[in-house]
Design an enzyme around this catalytic site. Structure first.
Site, PDB file in Angstrom:
ATOM      1  N   SER A   1      48.775  -4.982  33.132  1.00 40.03           N
ATOM      2  CA  SER A   1      48.119  -3.989  33.984  1.00 40.03           C
ATOM      3  C   SER A   1      48.066  -4.497  35.409  1.00 40.03           C
ATOM      4  CB  SER A   1      46.704  -3.710  33.475  1.00 40.03           C
ATOM      5  OG  SER A   1      45.868  -4.808  33.784  1.00 40.03           O
ATOM      6  N   LYS A   2      47.548  -3.663  36.271  1.00 43.14           N
ATOM      7  CA  LYS A   2      47.500  -3.962  37.705  1.00 43.14           C
ATOM      8  C   LYS A   2      46.928  -5.350  38.018  1.00 43.14           C
ATOM      9  CE  LYS A   2      48.890   0.048  39.512  1.00 43.14           C
ATOM     10  NZ  LYS A   2      49.745   0.256  38.316  1.00 43.14           N
ATOM     11  N   ARG A   3      45.929  -5.731  37.262  1.00 45.16           N
ATOM     12  CA  ARG A   3      45.292  -6.990  37.614  1.00 45.16           C
ATOM     13  C   ARG A   3      46.182  -8.195  37.340  1.00 45.16           C
ATOM     14  NH1 ARG A   3      42.962  -9.153  32.718  1.00 45.16           N
ATOM     15  NH2 ARG A   3      43.335  -7.577  31.143  1.00 45.16           N
TER      16      ARG A   3
END
Length: 487
Positions: free
Chosen positions: A252-254
């Site tokens: 994911s983005k993180r």
RNA sequence: GGCCCCUUCGUCUAAUCGGUGAGGACACCAGCCUUUCAAGCUGGCAGCAGGGGUUCAAAUCCCCUAGGGGUCACCA
């Protein structure tokens, strides 16, 4: 044997991410390897989240990767429409046919009711499943409520028996039918759900192999049940393993860059990304890692796709990128690097100009020692700007030494005379200077490099000198002497 | 929680029908090369999740346990 037709069916609710790209790649490889067709379909039945921007961006990312399609929303084909939102009447029609056949029913339960029901089941430790309450509505009541209540259409699932998915990668996977509840096939906004629409489209598009991520494996029996009830032949399935983040969670983005666009912006080459993605969950079966796309197409097979999820390792991608950066044709790298150069140095270059040629030479010097196009631009600053920072540690080490000013002055004098101003000649002259002053070459080169580039490391110094040109070199030597008061 | 999938170096993976010193690559470390940094070359570190079986022989077949992931949406 039937014709091989595969599809990649992203939903335009975000950029094309790494996992999606890998799925697209495997579909594409399979199609190209087997002489089949690659179809691009847009699954945009989520009205809230779908957007035109993502639609364009996904197509662009695929093109950038070189994943072409034979039929799709932009080029058409004989099995359209290739955008689900343009096919709504079809889903509707089939859903209503199922209702007439007693295989589906209207459901008027509200979200609140369903939530309460689920909560109750959770408390009792039961799995949350729809009770099937609306199945029992009388025809009269149903018709009356249809007039002014919103409703969905639910599919009646069998209570007994099992549904088997024959998966090319995983083998036979069986599901007991009693675990399914009556799931929704038409939402209250009139749009179909994924499980329903994709079954219909896969059938209408004569898809022979459904190759997709493993997260869909649990949904597959539902789709098979629908297909059977509609009298469709089911395609062959191949569920490829997921790509996970380094901490084993879903990417994911993180976890940093996850979309193809981001990698492009970082200066990753499509050749490297494709090669890397192909290696994630697949291997050619020999000790071979670096492969161009043609080779991968030749060697690819679904049987050699591994079952277990792969963890995404950006270091290996970066390594591959570095490899392609220094081995691909210089013209190609220059072309790819140019936007990065232009952005950073605000230069305007056109092909076949002297400036373009110079940039090409710069890139040739720098590309051996960087891993991305962005790093390439960062590493070339002193070729484009006179006003650069001097490495602090380098200054202490190389400038704060007895006799440095004298050395630089001598270098300046020697270079003044060199003609033609070419690397080889420059090297010879500086070697001579070393002998004359009775110092090692590094005593000359290191401070000179620092004076000319502000750095302690980089490409071959003589190449830099030659490329910079006599005037700039003499000026920078002088500037360094004055700035640091070297004597 | 139910169901489903998965499990070889830190990471990606190889090991045709069971017999291998368990191979390669990235990363890491060391050496060589060298005007710096890279690159390159050479070498090193490091793995069959655990436990039971079956077998002359198991990373490979079976069972159990543990761990990870997915799914159970009016998202795909």
């Amino acid at each position: 044997m039937e014709k091989i037709r595969v599809r990649f069916a992203p939903s335009p609710t975000g950029e094309l991410h790494i996992g999606g790209a890998r799925t697209a790649l495997f579909n594409w490889l399979f199609a190209r390897h087997s002489g089949g067709k690659m179809i691009l379909r847009i699954d945009d039945t989520d009205r809230q989240r779908s957007s035109q921007e993502y639609f364009s961006s996904i197509l662009e990312s695929m093109k950038w990767l070189g994943l072409t399609w034979d039929e799709g929303p932009d080029i058409g084909g004989d099995y359209g429409p290739y955008i689900q939102s343009e096919n709504l009447h079809k889903y509707r029609e089939l859903a209503e046919q199922l209702v007439r056949d007693g295989k589906a029913y209207y459901c008027f339960c509200t979200a609140e009711q369903l939530e309460a029901e689920k909560e109750k089941q959770r408390q009792k430790g039961q799995p949350p499943r729809y009770s099937g309450r609306c199945r029992l509505l009388s025809e009269e009541e149903r018709e009356r409520r249809k007039l002014n209540e919103s409703y969905v259409i639910r599919f009646i699932t069998p209570r007994e028996g099992e549904t088997v998915v024959e998966d090319i990668i995983r083998g036979r996977v069986a599901f007991e039918n009693k675990i399914f509840d009556d799931f929704i096939i038409i939402k209250s906004d009139g749009l179909p759900t994924y499980n329903f629409a994709s079954v219909i489209d896969d059938h209408n598009m004569a898809i022979s192999h459904v190759i997709r991520a493993e997260e869909h494996l649990s949904n597959t029996p539902r789709q098979i049940i629908i297909a059977h009830s509609l009298g469709f032949q089911v395609p062959l399935y191949a569920h490829v393993p997921m790509i996970l983040a380094p901490d084993h969670s879903k990417l994911s983005k993180r976890h940093g860059a996850t979309s193809v666009q981001e990698y492009r912006d970082m200066g990753i080459l499509p050749e490297a990304l494709v090669n890397y993605l192909a290696l994630l969950g697949w291997s050619p079966g020999e000790d071979k890692e670096i492969m161009d796309i043609k080779e991968i197409v030749d060697l690819f097979s679904l049987e050699r796709v591994s079952k277990n999820p792969a963890i995404y390792d950006i270091k290996k991608l970066t390594w591959l990128n570095g490899y392609y950066l220094r081995t691909l044709k210089l013209e190609k790298i220059t072309e790819r690097a140019l936007p990065f150069m232009q952005r950073k140095f605000n230069i305007n270059t056109e092909r076949n100009t002297a400036k373009y040629k110079e940039i090409e030479r710069i890139i040739d010097l720098v590309r051996d020692r960087v891993k991305t196009l962005q790093e390439m631009a960062d590493a070339s600053n002193y070729f484009f700007e006179d006003d650069f920072q001097y490495d602090e540690k380098g200054v202490k080490k190389h400038f704060r030494k007895e006799g440095v000013g004298e050395v630089l002055t001598e270098v300046s004098h020697v270079l003044q005379r060199v003609e033609p101003f070419e690397a080889e000649k420059i090297r010879d002259e500086l070697h001579d200077l070393g002998r004359k002053l009775n110092v090692s070459l590094s005593r000359i080169n290191l401070p000179t490099r620092l004076a000319l580039t502000g750095r302690t490391m980089g490409p071959e110094l003589f190449d830099i000198i030659s490329l910079l040109g006599k005037d700039r070199v003499i000026n920078r030597l002088k500037k360094a002497r004055e700035l640091f008061e070297l004597s």
